[in-house]
Scaffold this motif. Structure first.
Motif, PDB file in Angstrom:
ATOM      1  N   ASP A 101     -60.904 -38.695  22.485  1.00  0.00           N
ATOM      2  CA  ASP A 101     -59.796 -39.620  21.662  1.00  0.00           C
ATOM      3  C   ASP A 101     -58.685 -38.963  20.824  1.00  0.00           C
ATOM      4  N   THR A 102     -59.704 -38.202  20.299  1.00  0.00           N
ATOM      5  CA  THR A 102     -59.069 -37.588  19.034  1.00  0.00           C
ATOM      6  C   THR A 102     -58.462 -35.744  20.469  1.00  0.00           C
ATOM      7  N   ASP A 103     -58.662 -35.805  20.718  1.00  0.00           N
ATOM      8  CA  ASP A 103     -58.203 -34.687  22.114  1.00  0.00           C
ATOM      9  C   ASP A 103     -57.137 -35.150  22.826  1.00  0.00           C
ATOM     10  N   LYS A 104     -56.937 -36.531  23.020  1.00  0.00           N
ATOM     11  CA  LYS A 104     -56.215 -37.554  24.147  1.00  0.00           C
ATOM     12  C   LYS A 104     -54.477 -37.276  22.762  1.00  0.00           C
ATOM     13  N   LEU A 105     -54.782 -38.050  21.702  1.00  0.00           N
ATOM     14  CA  LEU A 105     -54.428 -38.255  20.346  1.00  0.00           C
ATOM     15  C   LEU A 105     -53.535 -36.722  20.752  1.00  0.00           C
ATOM     16  N   LEU A 106     -54.065 -35.510  20.340  1.00  0.00           N
ATOM     17  CA  LEU A 106     -53.714 -34.132  20.443  1.00  0.00           C
ATOM     18  C   LEU A 106     -52.235 -33.803  21.915  1.00  0.00           C
ATOM     19  N   LYS A 107     -53.081 -34.076  22.691  1.00  0.00           N
ATOM     20  CA  LYS A 107     -52.240 -34.017  24.066  1.00  0.00           C
ATOM     21  C   LYS A 107     -50.433 -35.268  23.609  1.00  0.00           C
TER      22      LYS A 107
ATOM     23  N   ASP B 264     -37.846 -33.222  21.232  1.00  0.00           N
ATOM     24  CA  ASP B 264     -37.145 -31.802  21.055  1.00  0.00           C
ATOM     25  C   ASP B 264     -35.870 -31.728  22.579  1.00  0.00           C
ATOM     26  N   LYS B 265     -36.158 -32.314  23.170  1.00  0.00           N
ATOM     27  CA  LYS B 265     -35.165 -32.549  24.791  1.00  0.00           C
ATOM     28  C   LYS B 265     -34.218 -33.515  24.023  1.00  0.00           C
ATOM     29  N   SER B 266     -34.304 -34.524  23.529  1.00  0.00           N
ATOM     30  CA  SER B 266     -33.598 -35.504  22.885  1.00  0.00           C
ATOM     31  C   SER B 266     -33.054 -35.305  22.038  1.00  0.00           C
ATOM     32  N   ASN B 267     -31.989 -35.795  21.750  1.00  0.00           N
ATOM     33  CA  ASN B 267     -30.909 -35.622  20.578  1.00  0.00           C
ATOM     34  C   ASN B 267     -30.396 -36.873  19.834  1.00  0.00           C
ATOM     35  N   GLU B 268     -29.738 -37.145  18.684  1.00  0.00           N
ATOM     36  CA  GLU B 268     -29.181 -37.504  17.801  1.00  0.00           C
ATOM     37  C   GLU B 268     -28.970 -39.098  18.448  1.00  0.00           C
ATOM     38  N   ASN B 269     -28.481 -38.383  19.032  1.00  0.00           N
ATOM     39  CA  ASN B 269     -27.167 -40.350  20.446  1.00  0.00           C
ATOM     40  C   ASN B 269     -28.448 -40.325  21.518  1.00  0.00           C
ATOM     41  N   LEU B 270     -28.921 -39.969  21.752  1.00  0.00           N
ATOM     42  CA  LEU B 270     -30.136 -40.071  23.048  1.00  0.00           C
ATOM     43  C   LEU B 270     -31.604 -40.388  23.201  1.00  0.00           C
ATOM     44  N   LEU B 271     -32.162 -41.485  22.876  1.00  0.00           N
ATOM     45  CA  LEU B 271     -33.552 -41.544  22.625  1.00  0.00           C
ATOM     46  C   LEU B 271     -34.296 -42.110  23.502  1.00  0.00           C
ATOM     47  N   SER B 272     -35.381 -41.625  24.306  1.00  0.00           N
ATOM     48  CA  SER B 272     -35.770 -42.256  25.806  1.00  0.00           C
ATOM     49  C   SER B 272     -36.545 -43.357  25.549  1.00  0.00           C
ATOM     50  N   VAL B 273     -36.705 -44.533  26.467  1.00  0.00           N
ATOM     51  CA  VAL B 273     -37.730 -45.720  26.715  1.00  0.00           C
ATOM     52  C   VAL B 273     -39.851 -44.298  25.587  1.00  0.00           C
ATOM     53  N   ASP B 274     -39.314 -43.618  27.167  1.00  0.00           N
ATOM     54  CA  ASP B 274     -40.393 -42.614  26.989  1.00  0.00           C
ATOM     55  C   ASP B 274     -41.160 -42.253  25.743  1.00  0.00           C
ATOM     56  N   VAL B 275     -40.024 -41.795  25.083  1.00  0.00           N
ATOM     57  CA  VAL B 275     -40.523 -41.106  23.685  1.00  0.00           C
ATOM     58  C   VAL B 275     -41.215 -42.811  22.961  1.00  0.00           C
ATOM     59  N   ILE B 276     -40.901 -44.042  22.699  1.00  0.00           N
ATOM     60  CA  ILE B 276     -41.033 -44.952  21.962  1.00  0.00           C
ATOM     61  C   ILE B 276     -42.183 -45.178  23.036  1.00  0.00           C
ATOM     62  N   LYS B 277     -42.133 -45.829  24.514  1.00  0.00           N
ATOM     63  CA  LYS B 277     -43.816 -45.954  24.967  1.00  0.00           C
ATOM     64  C   LYS B 277     -44.953 -45.117  24.595  1.00  0.00           C
ATOM     65  N   LYS B 278     -44.762 -43.843  24.064  1.00  0.00           N
ATOM     66  CA  LYS B 278     -45.800 -42.510  23.938  1.00  0.00           C
ATOM     67  C   LYS B 278     -46.313 -42.677  22.452  1.00  0.00           C
ATOM     68  N   ALA B 279     -45.141 -43.347  21.763  1.00  0.00           N
ATOM     69  CA  ALA B 279     -45.665 -43.201  20.171  1.00  0.00           C
ATOM     70  C   ALA B 279     -46.367 -44.130  20.102  1.00  0.00           C
ATOM     71  N   GLU B 280     -46.091 -45.461  21.042  1.00  0.00           N
ATOM     72  CA  GLU B 280     -47.204 -46.765  20.514  1.00  0.00           C
ATOM     73  C   GLU B 280     -47.280 -45.979  21.170  1.00  0.00           C
ATOM     74  N   GLU B 281     -48.655 -45.568  22.260  1.00  0.00           N
ATOM     75  CA  GLU B 281     -49.947 -45.617  22.575  1.00  0.00           C
ATOM     76  C   GLU B 281     -49.983 -44.567  22.034  1.00  0.00           C
ATOM     77  N   ILE B 282     -49.824 -43.701  21.418  1.00  0.00           N
ATOM     78  CA  ILE B 282     -50.427 -42.773  19.878  1.00  0.00           C
ATOM     79  C   ILE B 282     -51.248 -43.628  18.851  1.00  0.00           C
ATOM     80  N   GLU B 283     -50.155 -44.636  18.240  1.00  0.00           N
ATOM     81  CA  GLU B 283     -49.918 -45.930  17.712  1.00  0.00           C
ATOM     82  C   GLU B 283     -51.456 -46.294  17.972  1.00  0.00           C
TER      83      GLU B 283
END
Length: 115
Positions: free
Chosen positions: A66-72, A82-101
């Motif tokens: 699980d910690t290996d997966k968390l790191l990945k 890093d690919k996004s900017n202050e005006n653009l936050l993708s849904v993928d970023v939010i989903k990935k953050a929720e999965e990490i949580e």
């Protein structure tokens, strides 16, 4: 966003702290109750100890996976941010953050061990 990334990295470091060196408590000793323990008692205690040791080894292996997966996931999240900017936050970023949580909560629960 930078503060949340720092917080995420802090929690990942906290979650990856060493827990694999913890010892498994054995069954409580009966002490001298006036009777010598029988071989059946010793066998049952040994079995309980072996089962607890195996459960701890399985828990440690699950924590490592699980910690290996968390790191990945954290590395993938950083790349997405890093690919996004202050005006653009993708849904993928939010989903990935929720999965990490969710995974971080699972790791935390596993670290606490059986109740």
């Amino acid at each position: 966003m930078r503060l949340s990334m720092c917080t995420l990295v802090f929690f990942l470091c906290l979650l990856c702290s060493p827990v694999f060196g913890q010892s498994v408590p054995g069954p409580p000793h009966r002490g001298d109750l006036g009777a010598a323990p029988t071989s059946e008692d010793e066998a049952s205690e040994r079995l309980a100890h072996d089962m607890a040791k195996k459960a701890n080894q399985e828990r440690a292996a699950a924590l490592k996976a699980d910690t290996d997966k968390l790191l990945k996931l954290a590395v993938e999240l950083k790349a997405s941010v890093d690919k996004s900017n202050e005006n653009l936050l993708s849904v993928d970023v939010i989903k990935k953050a929720e999965e990490i949580e969710k995974l971080a909560h699972s790791v935390k629960d596993k670290m606490k061990g059986p109740n």
